[in-house]
Write an enzyme that holds these catalytic residues in place. Sequence first.
Site, PDB file in Angstrom:
ATOM      1  N   TYR A   1      30.238  26.095  12.750  1.00  5.76           N
ATOM      2  CA  TYR A   1      31.388  26.892  13.177  1.00  5.76           C
ATOM      3  C   TYR A   1      31.408  28.198  12.400  1.00  5.76           C
ATOM      4  O   TYR A   1      31.075  28.234  11.214  1.00  5.76           O
ATOM      5  CB  TYR A   1      32.706  26.151  12.912  1.00  5.76           C
ATOM      6  CG  TYR A   1      33.014  25.025  13.875  1.00  5.76           C
ATOM      7  CD1 TYR A   1      33.771  25.258  15.021  1.00  5.76           C
ATOM      8  CD2 TYR A   1      32.566  23.729  13.629  1.00  5.76           C
ATOM      9  CE1 TYR A   1      34.074  24.223  15.897  1.00  5.76           C
ATOM     10  CE2 TYR A   1      32.857  22.690  14.502  1.00  5.76           C
ATOM     11  CZ  TYR A   1      33.612  22.942  15.635  1.00  5.76           C
ATOM     12  OH  TYR A   1      33.904  21.918  16.501  1.00  5.76           O
TER      13      TYR A   1
ATOM     14  N   ASP B   1      39.953  22.943  20.245  1.00  6.34           N
ATOM     15  CA  ASP B   1      41.339  22.991  20.693  1.00  6.34           C
ATOM     16  C   ASP B   1      41.622  24.231  21.532  1.00  6.34           C
ATOM     17  O   ASP B   1      40.781  25.115  21.683  1.00  6.34           O
ATOM     18  CB  ASP B   1      42.276  22.964  19.476  1.00  6.34           C
ATOM     19  CG  ASP B   1      42.207  21.639  18.724  1.00  6.34           C
ATOM     20  OD1 ASP B   1      41.969  20.612  19.378  1.00  6.34           O
ATOM     21  OD2 ASP B   1      42.381  21.650  17.496  1.00  6.34           O
TER      22      ASP B   1
END
Length: 302
Positions: free
Chosen positions: A124, A60
């Site tokens: 991540y 995002d």
Amino acid sequence: MHSCARYLIFFQYLGTKYSGVVKAPPHQLQRKGVQDHLEDAIRKLRPVNPVTLYVSSRTDTGVHAFSNSAHFDLQRSNDKAPFTEDTLVNALNFHLRTEQIRLTRAHRVPHNFHARFCADSRTYVYRVALGISHRSLLPLTDHNLCWSLRNTELDVGAMREAAALLVGTHDFSSFRAVSPDMLFKNPVRTMDLADVQPGSSFSHTHFLRNIPIWELTFRSRSFLYKQVRRMTGALVAVGKAQLSVPQLRDLLEAQDSLAYPQGLTAPAQGLFLTRVDYRDADLQVSQQMSEEQPRTTGNSED
């Protein structure tokens, strides 16, 4: 026949100035996505075919990547051989030089390869800085690259105990944000790793102040929408004694996105996609395709 090759590229970017990794909507003029800039760079190589990039991992606005990946087909006129991997990387980085986007490597892959569906795992890392009363106290190298907290300490032991609850196969509905396609996506995911370890400032050897940095690492084949930021927010809340370990277990077992406490989601700027891994067998091209590669390499786009 035109000479067509499918390439898998790995690329990094600082996400602050982009609308996310995928293409921005046509009506959005202020910010483009990383994909927009990559496709523009590929078009400057003068391909015969229309350019479409298939990104493996959606990030995002404000989220960064040390290594995201994507594939695309590049078709050249019949008198030109396919680009070598090194030439492709050098040429695209030349056209991306004004952007905070860089290719790190490229692989020619089979024509049935798909960067998203062939991915074996994604990793991540979320960076948290402690003892920061105001963001201006961060070194420039970490500005917009971590979540800065006023807290000088976190209960890391409790955070690790809570993180262990996330490992394994679970329904992660409580940790996904509401999205238009959530009804069509299975909320069950297998978390291979959820860990909390000390990190460091990107300028720790040169900055005058010692800034405690903690890194939260998550690895799975795939994640739900905003799942990593929600898990991070919950684990930090455990570290701040805002949530207990049993409460985090109850949240996981609730399997309800509306059960997630409001205002707990970690902000985007501390999140990095650090790895997208593939099986070697999925990257192997046939001998015939390999022989189409020219034997010499260089910096020329031609």
